[in-house]
Design a protein around this motif. Sequence first.
Motif, PDB file in Angstrom:
ATOM      1  N   MET A  19      64.825  46.367  44.635  1.00  0.00           N
ATOM      2  CA  MET A  19      65.745  45.688  43.590  1.00  0.00           C
ATOM      3  C   MET A  19      66.385  46.442  42.211  1.00  0.00           C
ATOM      4  SD  MET A  19      64.540  42.156  42.524  1.00  0.00           S
ATOM      5  CE  MET A  19      63.796  42.444  41.556  1.00  0.00           C
TER       6      MET A  19
ATOM      7  N   ASN B 286      59.800  33.147  45.186  1.00  0.00           N
ATOM      8  CA  ASN B 286      60.431  32.614  46.156  1.00  0.00           C
ATOM      9  C   ASN B 286      60.093  33.689  47.356  1.00  0.00           C
ATOM     10  OD1 ASN B 286      62.773  34.231  47.269  1.00  0.00           O
ATOM     11  ND2 ASN B 286      63.543  35.895  45.374  1.00  0.00           N
TER      12      ASN B 286
ATOM     13  N   PHE C 291      71.540  32.169  47.336  1.00  0.00           N
ATOM     14  CA  PHE C 291      71.974  33.345  46.990  1.00  0.00           C
ATOM     15  C   PHE C 291      70.734  34.474  47.499  1.00  0.00           C
ATOM     16  CE2 PHE C 291      69.821  35.527  43.579  1.00  0.00           C
ATOM     17  CZ  PHE C 291      68.956  34.768  42.603  1.00  0.00           C
ATOM     18  N   GLY C 292      71.309  35.468  47.643  1.00  0.00           N
ATOM     19  CA  GLY C 292      70.534  36.530  48.321  1.00  0.00           C
ATOM     20  C   GLY C 292      70.981  38.139  48.247  1.00  0.00           C
TER      21      GLY C 292
ATOM     22  N   PHE D  23      57.366  37.397  44.675  1.00  0.00           N
ATOM     23  CA  PHE D  23      57.693  36.898  46.342  1.00  0.00           C
ATOM     24  C   PHE D  23      56.489  36.169  46.686  1.00  0.00           C
ATOM     25  CE2 PHE D  23      60.796  40.393  45.557  1.00  0.00           C
ATOM     26  CZ  PHE D  23      61.917  40.170  45.798  1.00  0.00           C
TER      27      PHE D  23
ATOM     28  N   ASP E 227      52.028  40.774  32.941  1.00  0.00           N
ATOM     29  CA  ASP E 227      51.249  39.813  31.736  1.00  0.00           C
ATOM     30  C   ASP E 227      51.203  38.083  32.640  1.00  0.00           C
ATOM     31  OD1 ASP E 227      51.803  38.703  29.513  1.00  0.00           O
ATOM     32  OD2 ASP E 227      52.001  40.847  29.785  1.00  0.00           O
TER      33      ASP E 227
ATOM     34  N   GLY F  17      66.974  44.316  39.694  1.00  0.00           N
ATOM     35  CA  GLY F  17      66.504  43.078  38.942  1.00  0.00           C
ATOM     36  C   GLY F  17      67.136  42.502  38.261  1.00  0.00           C
TER      37      GLY F  17
ATOM     38  N   ILE G  59      67.223  31.494  36.373  1.00  0.00           N
ATOM     39  CA  ILE G  59      69.111  30.984  37.279  1.00  0.00           C
ATOM     40  C   ILE G  59      69.298  29.611  38.140  1.00  0.00           C
ATOM     41  CG2 ILE G  59      69.778  31.786  40.048  1.00  0.00           C
ATOM     42  CD1 ILE G  59      68.190  34.788  39.281  1.00  0.00           C
TER      43      ILE G  59
ATOM     44  N   ASP H 243      50.479  46.639  36.152  1.00  0.00           N
ATOM     45  CA  ASP H 243      50.892  46.054  34.463  1.00  0.00           C
ATOM     46  C   ASP H 243      51.962  45.369  34.226  1.00  0.00           C
ATOM     47  OD1 ASP H 243      50.772  46.621  31.974  1.00  0.00           O
ATOM     48  OD2 ASP H 243      52.028  48.051  31.299  1.00  0.00           O
TER      49      ASP H 243
ATOM     50  N   ARG I 268      55.591  46.412  39.568  1.00  0.00           N
ATOM     51  CA  ARG I 268      56.282  45.322  39.047  1.00  0.00           C
ATOM     52  C   ARG I 268      56.931  44.674  38.711  1.00  0.00           C
ATOM     53  NH1 ARG I 268      55.073  46.417  32.767  1.00  0.00           N
ATOM     54  NH2 ARG I 268      57.037  47.959  32.759  1.00  0.00           N
TER      55      ARG I 268
ATOM     56  N   PHE J 173      70.311  39.844  39.267  1.00  0.00           N
ATOM     57  CA  PHE J 173      69.967  38.342  37.553  1.00  0.00           C
ATOM     58  C   PHE J 173      71.406  37.833  37.509  1.00  0.00           C
ATOM     59  CE2 PHE J 173      69.609  35.782  34.675  1.00  0.00           C
ATOM     60  CZ  PHE J 173      68.762  35.273  34.876  1.00  0.00           C
TER      61      PHE J 173
ATOM     62  N   HIS K 276      67.707  27.495  45.934  1.00  0.00           N
ATOM     63  CA  HIS K 276      66.806  28.834  46.392  1.00  0.00           C
ATOM     64  C   HIS K 276      66.125  29.059  44.334  1.00  0.00           C
ATOM     65  CE1 HIS K 276      65.107  32.479  47.246  1.00  0.00           C
ATOM     66  NE2 HIS K 276      65.824  33.111  46.741  1.00  0.00           N
TER      67      HIS K 276
ATOM     68  N   CYS L  89      67.795  35.325  51.328  1.00  0.00           N
ATOM     69  CA  CYS L  89      68.036  34.357  50.859  1.00  0.00           C
ATOM     70  C   CYS L  89      68.827  33.239  51.137  1.00  0.00           C
ATOM     71  CB  CYS L  89      67.687  34.603  50.059  1.00  0.00           C
ATOM     72  SG  CYS L  89      66.554  36.053  48.958  1.00  0.00           S
TER      73      CYS L  89
ATOM     74  N   ALA M 146      64.485  31.775  43.238  1.00  0.00           N
ATOM     75  CA  ALA M 146      63.899  33.170  42.806  1.00  0.00           C
ATOM     76  C   ALA M 146      63.892  33.155  40.986  1.00  0.00           C
ATOM     77  CB  ALA M 146      65.782  33.696  43.251  1.00  0.00           C
TER      78      ALA M 146
END
Length: 336
Positions: free
Chosen positions: A226, A293, A323-324, A167, A39, A228, A269, A37, A161, A232, A263, A122, A265
């Motif tokens: 993750m 990413n 960063f990772g 990735f 878009d 997120g 960022i 789900d 999602r 972030f 990087h 990363c 991502a």
Amino acid sequence: MKNLPKLDKQIPVEIVGAGYYLPERILTNADLEKMVDTDHNWITERTGIHERRIASPEMATSDLAILAAKSALENAKMEAEEIDLIICGTITPDMQYPSTACFIQKGIGARNAFAFDVSAACTGFIYALSTAYMYLSNDYIKTALVIGAEKLSSVTDYEDRNTCVLFGDGAGAVILKRTENEGYGLIDFILESDGRNVGWLEVPGGGSRNPASEETIDQRMHFTKMKGREVFKFAVTAMKRTTVRIAERNNLAAEDITWLIPHQANKRIIDAASQALGLDQSKIHYNIQKYGNMSAASTAVGLAEVIINNDLKKDDYLLLVAFGAGMTWGSALIKW
Ligand code: COA
């Protein structure tokens, strides 16, 4: 956090070849709309990603890396036997062991090298570059092949999602050599990590903490998990900090940087980090829209693209920042 010193005068180490490989299959945002789900507008507005490359099922990370390495050797006009060291930055190794670097060694026929992997998510390619630099600049070896390679699709949950839109797969490689050009090549690194937030980004199953079992599979623990929003916020601060610090301590202003290779991502960022330095958008190398990413492969492919597709001139400055998971972050400064 301790401030690592600026590199002292050591034997110069320069990049003498670069290459990259991206799988042919393209997974678009429209494809993902049919899977979860989500878009296209949400994905592009929040991340900047339009599509990503996905390796075929029979290809492992080393297969992507071998193609990137062969292309770098060709670019450097060198034979695999001339390589003394292979380091592969990856978090999606072919197997738990042996190292992916040993599979790469076999694949390219670098029979005179010693080979190992570096795991810093990363930031893996920057950590790997700095590791190779230490061997070269201390006169231990003459040449090194440094790779960032990932098959992130192998640890991505295409029912989640929150992560599956981010990735992609790919590999980038550079060949480093000791040279006589004082003040040129890899001239500075900043490497940092903060293990307090290890749980923000992880593949919890399949290792010695949670060995693979029916339960780990049922709970989808072999896929990336993750947080997120936390990642972030952390990433914006870490990327700004490392970008500004490495420029400042090398007395470089924004206009002195030829290319920022960050990087990839999230475009937001990247933009936050470059704005902290006051860098013009035209100096930022973006490939996030095409590849998403690719973890350690993002900066590796980015660096190889910048080297191959531009007519770099003597005294150009290239700045890599990443960063990772870990969390890890860092930067590398190259004077061409
Ligand atoms: N499509 C549509 N909606 C989605 C979505 C998707 N693919 N993924 C998440 N959402 C929803 C969330 O469920 C949430 O809904 P809710 O408010 O009803 O709970 C909403 O969008 C907003 O989520 P939020 O997490 O606040 O979005 P965001 O602006 O932070 O963007 C990320 C999400 C993942 C793009 C962003 O947090 C990010 O880039 N984090 C860093 C990730 C990263 O860099 N990882 C790799 C590190 S190397």
